[in-house]
Design an enzyme around this catalytic site. Structure first.
Site: not given
Ligand code: NAI
Length: 335
Positions: A173, A206, A234, A258, A263, A295
């Site tokens: 991170d 993100p 995402r 997911d 999408e 999703h």
């Protein structure tokens, strides 16, 4: 306040109506926001959108011309909104920053367990009364190394859960969380180190310019053979073409997603009568070691309640002339 709710789904309307308690005049439409559907917002002061809606520069410009002053997202992610345009045009934008990190983290675990223990194939066999166990061997999660990319709200819950499974944790991170190091023995490392040492890689960053296609052929080549990758963040955080190649050559042992980079316009609706002409989706669907959900990691009662309550709270603030702390433009003052 008159509010047009784009992309409204049957399952969320009761939650929004309950949270609203008739305070605002909500109109629900199924259409997604786009430059073509922006005109539906004529006569509305505010709109509410979801992650598949597209609030690009042109769309926001049109909304502004039609009198829309406020956009409240029913999602945490806001990569679909041009905040710079909103700021320039003086349109306020707010999201639901945290509605239930547990919902997403637990869904990530569901994908991981289902892939590792081959639950889909097992259930398919049992439905045909075939109780043969060949090729259903998984591995213990205990003692395995799990790499968590993005240790924010969802990544933190992930640390707690995977620590409970007895896994060794590596984190990557831009901001380190010392509490996770202390509580769950998380070791922060470089992206390369995390990828080269992890048996399982979980994505919780993100989508932004630095995370776009973060998982690409270069970094995949550094991963352990047979690595399991789960992406509930995402779609564009991974390069789908490179991932498919990794699945094909056996470098990637299993993939759970997911979210999917193409999408928009496909997810959140029934396409069974007209199969999407998307080569990536068709190829991914054909792999037995790929598990795709549409999703729906957020889809728990608690998350829907919190999303509805925060959405109405954002509208309450604006209608009484206050700012909401969920306003994105204020948080990103450097835009
Ligand atoms: P968060 O903001 O709490 O955590 C994100 C973490 O990523 C932060 O710690 C941040 O420092 C880190 N990060 C940002 N840029 C980075 C970079 N370039 N490299 C490394 N780390 C970076 O967000 P939260 O709530 O944990 O959610 C993460 C993402 O999950 C959301 O942005 C959203 O896209 C996705 N999501 C998916 C859902 C689904 O239904 N599948 C539902 C909710 C969120």
């Amino acid at each position: 306040m008159k509010v047009l709710v784009y992309s409204s789904k049957d399952f969320e309307i009761p939650y929004l109506e309950k949270a609203n308690n008739k305070k605002h005049e909500l109109t629900f439409i199924k259409d997604a926001l786009s430059s073509q559907t922006a005109m539906k917002a004529i006569g509305y002061e505010a709109i509410s959108i979801f992650s598949a809606d597209e609030a690009c520069f042109i769309t926001i410009e049109k909304l502004k011309d039609f009198g829309v002053k406020y956009i409240t997202l029913r999602s945490a992610g806001y990569d679909n909104v041009n905040l710079r345009a909103a700021s320039r045009l003086n349109v306020s934008v707010a999201n639901v920053p945290a509605y239930s990190p547990y919902a997403i983290a637990e869904h990530t675990v569901a994908l991981l367990l289902a892939l590792n223990r081959k639950l889909v194939e097992s259930n398919l066999r049992v439905s045909h009364y075939n109780f043969n166990l060949n090729n259903l061997v998984g591995y213990d999660l205990n003692e395995k190394t799990v790499g968590i990319i993005g240790t924010g709200k969802i990544g933190s819950v992930m640390c707690k859960i995977m620590n409970g499974f007895g896994c060794k944790l590596l984190g990557y991170d831009i901001e380190e969380n010392k509490d996770l190091v202390k509580s769950y023995d998380l070791h922060y490392s470089s992206l390369q180190e995390l990828c080269s040492q992890s048996d399982i890689i979980l994505l919780h960053v993100p989508l932004n310019k630095d995370t776009h296609q973060l998982i690409n052929e270069d970094i995949i080549s550094e991963m352990k053979d047979g690595v399991i990758i789960i992406n509930t963040a995402r779609g564009s955080v991974i390069n789908t073409e490179h991932i498919i190649e990794g699945l094909r050559n056996g470098k990637i042992g299993a993939l759970g997603i997911d979210v999917f980079e193409n999408e928009k316009g496909v997810f959140f609706k029934d396409n069974s009568q007209e199969i999407p002409n998307d080569d990536f989706l068709i190829q991914l669907n054909a792999f037995p070691n790929v598990l795709i959900t549409g999703h729906h990691a957020f889809l728990t009662q608690e998350a829907l309640t919190n999303i509805a309550e925060t959405t109405i709270y954002n509208l309450d603030c604006w209608s009484s002339g206050r700012e909401t702390e969920n306003e994105l433009i204020l948080k990103h003052a450097t835009l």
